[in-house]
Design a protein around this motif. Structure first.
Motif, PDB file in Angstrom:
ATOM      1  N   HIS A 191      30.710   5.371  16.431  1.00 19.80           N
ATOM      2  CA  HIS A 191      30.598   4.893  15.039  1.00 19.80           C
ATOM      3  C   HIS A 191      29.674   5.797  14.229  1.00 19.80           C
ATOM      4  O   HIS A 191      28.720   5.344  13.612  1.00 19.80           O
ATOM      5  CB  HIS A 191      30.099   3.444  15.012  1.00 19.80           C
ATOM      6  CG  HIS A 191      30.267   2.785  13.674  1.00 19.80           C
ATOM      7  ND1 HIS A 191      31.505   2.608  13.097  1.00 19.80           N
ATOM      8  CD2 HIS A 191      29.375   2.272  12.796  1.00 19.80           C
ATOM      9  CE1 HIS A 191      31.346   2.009  11.924  1.00 19.80           C
ATOM     10  NE2 HIS A 191      30.066   1.800  11.716  1.00 19.80           N
ATOM     11  N   LYS A 192      29.981   7.091  14.251  1.00 22.01           N
ATOM     12  CA  LYS A 192      29.166   8.048  13.503  1.00 22.01           C
ATOM     13  C   LYS A 192      29.492   7.921  12.025  1.00 22.01           C
ATOM     14  O   LYS A 192      30.657   7.967  11.638  1.00 22.01           O
ATOM     15  CB  LYS A 192      29.463   9.465  13.972  1.00 22.01           C
ATOM     16  CG  LYS A 192      28.630  10.522  13.283  1.00 22.01           C
ATOM     17  CD  LYS A 192      28.909  11.896  13.847  1.00 22.01           C
ATOM     18  CE  LYS A 192      28.038  12.924  13.183  1.00 22.01           C
ATOM     19  NZ  LYS A 192      28.270  14.263  13.732  1.00 22.01           N
TER      20      LYS A 192
ATOM     21  N   HIS B 110      24.590   9.164   7.145  1.00 19.80           N
ATOM     22  CA  HIS B 110      23.292   9.247   7.799  1.00 19.80           C
ATOM     23  C   HIS B 110      22.834  10.693   7.969  1.00 19.80           C
ATOM     24  O   HIS B 110      21.653  10.960   8.168  1.00 19.80           O
ATOM     25  CB  HIS B 110      23.339   8.571   9.167  1.00 19.80           C
ATOM     26  CG  HIS B 110      23.593   7.091   9.082  1.00 19.80           C
ATOM     27  ND1 HIS B 110      23.655   6.290  10.184  1.00 19.80           N
ATOM     28  CD2 HIS B 110      23.809   6.265   8.032  1.00 19.80           C
ATOM     29  CE1 HIS B 110      23.899   5.032   9.824  1.00 19.80           C
ATOM     30  NE2 HIS B 110      24.006   5.008   8.508  1.00 19.80           N
ATOM     31  N   TYR B 111      23.792  11.629   7.936  1.00 21.05           N
ATOM     32  CA  TYR B 111      23.476  13.033   8.156  1.00 21.05           C
ATOM     33  C   TYR B 111      23.616  13.857   6.882  1.00 21.05           C
ATOM     34  O   TYR B 111      23.504  15.071   6.919  1.00 21.05           O
ATOM     35  CB  TYR B 111      24.381  13.606   9.251  1.00 21.05           C
ATOM     36  CG  TYR B 111      24.169  12.927  10.581  1.00 21.05           C
ATOM     37  CD1 TYR B 111      23.164  13.350  11.443  1.00 21.05           C
ATOM     38  CD2 TYR B 111      24.939  11.835  10.953  1.00 21.05           C
ATOM     39  CE1 TYR B 111      22.948  12.714  12.648  1.00 21.05           C
ATOM     40  CE2 TYR B 111      24.732  11.195  12.161  1.00 21.05           C
ATOM     41  CZ  TYR B 111      23.736  11.645  13.009  1.00 21.05           C
ATOM     42  OH  TYR B 111      23.513  11.005  14.197  1.00 21.05           O
TER      43      TYR B 111
ATOM     44  N   MET C 241      27.291  14.540  24.533  1.00 21.58           N
ATOM     45  CA  MET C 241      27.251  13.082  24.461  1.00 21.58           C
ATOM     46  C   MET C 241      28.125  12.592  23.325  1.00 21.58           C
ATOM     47  O   MET C 241      28.291  13.268  22.319  1.00 21.58           O
ATOM     48  CB  MET C 241      25.811  12.614  24.205  1.00 21.58           C
ATOM     49  CG  MET C 241      24.885  12.845  25.360  1.00 21.58           C
ATOM     50  SD  MET C 241      23.247  12.175  25.057  1.00 21.58           S
ATOM     51  CE  MET C 241      22.625  13.343  23.878  1.00 21.58           C
ATOM     52  N   ARG C 242      28.653  11.395  23.500  1.00 26.93           N
ATOM     53  CA  ARG C 242      29.466  10.782  22.457  1.00 26.93           C
ATOM     54  C   ARG C 242      28.542  10.110  21.445  1.00 26.93           C
ATOM     55  O   ARG C 242      27.460   9.639  21.772  1.00 26.93           O
ATOM     56  CB  ARG C 242      30.367   9.686  23.059  1.00 26.93           C
ATOM     57  CG  ARG C 242      31.325  10.170  24.115  1.00 26.93           C
ATOM     58  CD  ARG C 242      32.543  10.853  23.530  1.00 26.93           C
ATOM     59  NE  ARG C 242      33.164  10.100  22.461  1.00 26.93           N
ATOM     60  CZ  ARG C 242      34.041   9.101  22.640  1.00 26.93           C
ATOM     61  NH1 ARG C 242      34.381   8.729  23.862  1.00 26.93           N
ATOM     62  NH2 ARG C 242      34.557   8.474  21.607  1.00 26.93           N
ATOM     63  N   HIS C 243      28.956  10.070  20.182  1.00 23.17           N
ATOM     64  CA  HIS C 243      28.222   9.333  19.161  1.00 23.17           C
ATOM     65  C   HIS C 243      29.202   8.314  18.593  1.00 23.17           C
ATOM     66  O   HIS C 243      30.053   8.651  17.774  1.00 23.17           O
ATOM     67  CB  HIS C 243      27.733  10.295  18.066  1.00 23.17           C
ATOM     68  CG  HIS C 243      26.837   9.645  17.053  1.00 23.17           C
ATOM     69  ND1 HIS C 243      27.182   8.497  16.380  1.00 23.17           N
ATOM     70  CD2 HIS C 243      25.605   9.972  16.604  1.00 23.17           C
ATOM     71  CE1 HIS C 243      26.205   8.152  15.558  1.00 23.17           C
ATOM     72  NE2 HIS C 243      25.229   9.045  15.684  1.00 23.17           N
TER      73      HIS C 243
END
Length: 124
Positions: free
Chosen positions: A39-40, A44-45, A35-37
């Protein structure tokens, strides 16, 4: 004679006239998966980790020996001050109580800290 690029340059024709080569030697080259994410944002990670076996290195060996003499006191290690968010449970702790402040603490790490008489404090 050398006829320049008879099959096209580079990967040209991978889905057309060079398909046999692509299917045979590079299966799965074309297509998508997952799946695409959109505006990653890496923030946040962002979650730097440390294991229990490296926990005391943040204070130093001399500080650990100093705290070992006075049984009534346990040093407080605030991992967020060191830029570390998560504490994981790999390795052994010395038999010496310690108070650990962190955003995330794994079950195993919490169990091992409590076994040596320490405490875990979650901070936001």
């Amino acid at each position: 004679k050398h006829r320049k690029h008879p099959a096209g340059r580079g990967n040209a024709g991978g889905q057309h006239h060079n398909r046999i080569n692509m299917d045979k030697y590079h299966p799965g080259y074309f297509g998508k998966v997952g799946m695409r994410h959109f505006h990653k944002q890496k923030n946040h990670y962002h979650c730097p980790i440390i294991n229990l076996d490296k926990l005391w290195t943040l204070l130093g060996e001399d500080k650990r020996l100093e705290c070992a003499k006075d049984a009534g006191k346990a040093p407080v290690i605030d991992l967020t001050d060191h830029g570390i968010f998560k504490l994981l449970g790999k390795g052994q702790l010395p038999k010496q109580p310690v108070v650990v402040k962190a955003r995330f603490i794994s079950k195993l790490a919490e169990k091992k800290i409590k076994e040596v008489g320490g405490a875990c404090i979650l901070v936001a």
